[in-house]
Design a protein around this motif. Structure first.
Motif, PDB file in Angstrom:
ATOM      1  N   VAL A   1       0.841  -1.205   0.000  1.00 37.89           N
ATOM      2  CA  VAL A   1       0.000   0.000   0.000  1.00 37.89           C
ATOM      3  C   VAL A   1       0.875   1.253   0.000  1.00 37.89           C
ATOM      4  CG1 VAL A   1      -1.679   1.333   1.324  1.00 37.89           C
ATOM      5  CG2 VAL A   1      -1.919  -1.144   1.172  1.00 37.89           C
TER       6      VAL A   1
ATOM      7  N   MET B   1      -7.056  -2.281  -5.136  1.00 38.85           N
ATOM      8  CA  MET B   1      -6.895  -3.502  -4.345  1.00 38.85           C
ATOM      9  C   MET B   1      -6.099  -4.527  -5.156  1.00 38.85           C
ATOM     10  SD  MET B   1      -8.607  -2.698  -1.519  1.00 38.85           S
ATOM     11  CE  MET B   1      -9.510  -3.898  -0.512  1.00 38.85           C
TER      12      MET B   1
ATOM     13  N   LYS C   1     -10.226   0.387   0.065  1.00 39.86           N
ATOM     14  CA  LYS C   1      -8.877   0.939   0.023  1.00 39.86           C
ATOM     15  C   LYS C   1      -8.681   2.004   1.089  1.00 39.86           C
ATOM     16  CE  LYS C   1      -8.775   4.293  -3.802  1.00 39.86           C
ATOM     17  NZ  LYS C   1      -8.152   4.612  -5.081  1.00 39.86           N
TER      18      LYS C   1
END
Lengths: 207, 207
Positions: B32, B46, B67
């Motif tokens: 991320v 994702m 998210k």
């Protein structure tokens, strides 16, 4: 009276098929500013602009081939002129009035549009606008703050070393930071605080 | 040696099917931060996170349903602790070292991720992150700058009126503004300029 207002509001937007040239262009550029101020750069579409201007997509594409070009033209023509710096013979008063003027233009419709873009301007998509933003906003603004400080130095009201880019950038930096990070609306008393608590001590000559 | 490096680089990323629990979670949260630092919030998906972590989309969705949740967790757990403020008995030195530390964390991978998000954080999508950013970055940072100034006031090195939020905000405001608007990298001499030309005159007692 109340009834006539209500019926005016209910009346569908009248779109004249005869709008063309500068009138249609202005309507399109106004729609761009609206979109930037509401949905931002990422939400702006050629379709949305056309709808906002009450025209068809073809009329937009005939003049501008991309949303980048549209936005550049809308900002270049829509932003208020910052004119000359205030000159009241008093640095505190001049900075205060200049801040009020900056705030006024930042809260105008093109100002909202600009802020929306400015906040996106180091992302990969919007990096191309950085130069435009410097040219139409940051540089003129910096020049005005520098004019105010230069005159105050000439009057002996401000220390000469304050005529430095780091010092000149403090007001724009604070306006941006506190508006963005702290959600400050910069009412008149906030501006007065900025001038009196930061700028006056920063600028005054050492005794 | 050169050959073994080359073959190591060419070797496909080995994904162990047995990764689970904290190890897999850390790999996902690292992915991320990578995505935020490269494609930004708007480009983060994702799918991209799953690919970056060398796992499947299902493994991501099993733990995080959106998210937004992913990003909140990645920032909360990934950001460096800012610890205590420097305390060398000299306000110039303390501010200088604190600025270096801020710069170091801003140029770290979670720092890049955070900046990317911060620059988007007043758009409609990212407004929900503003509180997180305040909590994990702005407030701790502001506290450290306030600590430095408070100690300097106690030593008589700084005027007492400088212990005001407008004054405390000047350094973070300048770091953000000049990095964003002027593209400043804030090398050591820029930081020294900020301290010497802005903060020292702003903080020093009136004689």
């Amino acid at each position: 009276m109340a009834e006539s207002r209500a019926s005016a509001a209910a009346r569908p937007r009248r779109v004249s098929a005869r709008r063309r040239g500068p009138v249609l262009e202005r309507a399109i550029l106004d729609a761009v500013l609206d979109q930037l101020g509401t949905v931002g750069w990422s939400g702006l579409t050629m379709e949305g602009v056309a709808a906002g201007a009450g025209t068809g997509k073809a009329a937009v594409y005939r003049r501008w081939s991309s949303k980048e070009e549209l936005v550049v033209d809308a900002l270049r023509t829509g932003l208020p002129e910052l004119d000359d710096a205030p000159d009241h013979g008093d640095v505190r008063e001049d900075l205060y009035r200049l801040c009020l003027r900056v705030r006024e233009s930042m809260y105008s419709r093109p100002g909202f549009a600009l802020r929306s873009l400015l906040h996106e301007c180091d992302s990969a998509t919007a990096v191309r606008f950085q130069q435009l933003l410097l040219t139409v906003l940051i540089e003129p603004l910096t020049r005005l703050f520098r004019d105010v400080v230069r005159r105050a130095v000439a009057r002996g009201e401000v220390r000469a070393e304050a005529l430095h880019e780091m010092v000149i950038d403090v007001i724009p930096a604070m306006l941006m930071y506190r508006s963005k990070v702290c959600g400050s609306e910069w009412d008149a008393s906030d501006i007065a605080d900025l001038i009196d608590r930061v700028m006056v001590p920063l600028l005054r000559p050492r005794r």
